[in-house]
Scaffold this active site. Structure first.
Site, short mmCIF file in Angstrom:
data_model
loop_
_atom_site.label_atom_id
_atom_site.label_comp_id
_atom_site.label_asym_id
_atom_site.label_seq_id
_atom_site.Cartn_x
_atom_site.Cartn_y
_atom_site.Cartn_z
N CYS A 132 13.43 24.32 -26.86
CA CYS A 132 12.37 24.23 -27.87
C CYS A 132 11.77 22.84 -27.92
O CYS A 132 12.36 21.91 -28.48
CB CYS A 132 12.95 24.62 -29.23
SG CYS A 132 11.79 24.40 -30.57
N CYS A 135 11.07 21.46 -31.40
CA CYS A 135 12.26 20.98 -32.12
C CYS A 135 12.74 19.64 -31.56
O CYS A 135 13.13 18.76 -32.30
CB CYS A 135 13.42 21.96 -31.99
SG CYS A 135 12.95 23.67 -32.11
N ASP A 136 12.74 19.50 -30.24
CA ASP A 136 13.45 18.38 -29.61
C ASP A 136 12.55 17.38 -28.89
O ASP A 136 13.02 16.31 -28.48
CB ASP A 136 14.46 18.92 -28.59
CG ASP A 136 15.46 19.88 -29.25
OD1 ASP A 136 15.79 19.66 -30.42
OD2 ASP A 136 15.87 20.84 -28.58
#
Ligand code: NAP
Length: 306
Positions: A132, A135-136
């Site tokens: 993701c 997200c990261d």
């Protein structure tokens, strides 16, 4: 009072089913599971969900849907359904240790990101490996990263990462892309994204701190090379989260719940909506549409019992 409708999953399918059943005075309860809001919470701008002139952020869209459902009186429980017995009437469900019954269930738990299954993948997850970018990606500012995949997700992840990282290598196992032409064209136009095909990621290199490189293999010559990267983002599709239900509900060979007549499963009181039963479209708007259908079909099922 007997619980009439239990909805499992809070993505667009589950929340739409909740909105419809709440407005039909069926007092639905919706179990959020681990990823409240579903996959849209890990995406960036959404510009294909009707109703918003400007792009809306995925998490914002889901927050708005959640607020809409709450305003209509939907009870949202932050627990996962861990077990079901759909051989009973009413249906039996467990949320942790708590057992309860429900006249109908709407399954809308979506799908989970697939990984490549390379050695040491699990230990490097979060230390160089990710599924993701939203997200990261933040952790890879000004670093060189690789994205694996040839669908829209791979294009979207690459474009997102190109805004943060110094360089993005997009690795795909074929020369043809599954991605929509507009998404592929956007990625190809981006100076920071380098396409590498037909290559497959076959091994991971790491040191104590985490990932340092990825070994890739040319799919025709089988020659290999190692590319030094700080991050590898796997964007190779999803697996439907049907395991809890599959002892009772028919699924296809990939685990997607089989539906006929819109959202009906093989069990009359159980309906399925969204990515868990949709191997074809997997869009937020189609999931929402299926959520609406499931709600109306559950409502008709309940009315027929009266
Ligand atoms: P997808 O379309 O199924 O594409 C998965 C890609 O990963 C394929 O190119 C596939 O290669 C590759 N792949 C699968 N397993 C692999 C493996 N073991 N090793 C290497 N490569 C592997 O999945 P997706 O990109 O997640 O998209 C899913 C759906 O969501 C699509 O309908 C897409 O249009 C939609 N979506 C839309 C947007 C948007 O509109 N903004 C964004 C994201 C996703 P092959 O092609 O060789 O099979």
């Amino acid at each position: 009072m007997q619980q009439l409708v239990t909805i499992i999953g809070t993505g667009p399918a589950g929340l739409t089913a909740a909105i419809y059943t709440a407005r039909a005075a069926l007092k639905p309860i919706i179990y959020a599971g681990l990823q409240h809001g579903g996959q849209l919470t890990t995406t960036t701008e959404v510009e294909n969900f009707p109703g918003f002139e400007a792009p809306i952020l995925g998490p914002t869209l889901m927050e708005e849907m959640t607020k809409q459902a709450r305003r209509l009186g939907v009870e949202i429980v932050s627990e996962e359904i861990s077990k079901v017995d759909f051989s009973t009437e009413p249906l039996t469900l467990w949320a942790g240790d708590k057992q309860f019954t429900s006249t109908t269930a709407i399954l809308a738990v979506g799908a989970t990101a697939r990984t490549l299954g390379l050695p040491h993948e699990a230990e490097l997850m979060g230390r160089g490996l990710s599924t993701c970018a939203t997200c990261d990606g933040f952790f890879y500012r000004d670093k060189k990263v690789m994205v694996v995949g040839g669908g829209d997700s791979a294009m979207e992840e690459s474009l997102y990462l190109s805004k943060i990282c110094s360089e993005v290598i997009l690795v795909h196992r074929r020369d043809q892309f599954r991605a929509s032409p507009i998404m592929e064209a956007r990625a190809r136009k981006n100076d920071k994204i380098q396409f590498l095909t037909p290559y497959q990621a076959i091994d991971l290199q790491s040191d104590r701190r985490g990932l340092t490189g990825v070994k890739v293999e040319h799919q025709v010559s089988h020659k290999t090379k190692t590319i030094n990267v700080d991050g590898l983002f796997m964007a190779i599709g999803h697996t439907p989260n049907s395991a809890v239900f599959s002892p009772y509900v028919d699924t296809d060979e990939h685990g997607y719940i089989k539906v006929t007549d819109f959202t009906r499963t093989n069990i009359a009181a159980v309906f399925a909506a969204g990515d868990i039963s949709d191997p074809h479209f997997k869009q937020a708007v189609t999931a929402a549409g299926m959520g609406c259908q499931a709600a109306l079909q559950a409502q008709r099922y309940i009315e027929a019992l009266a």
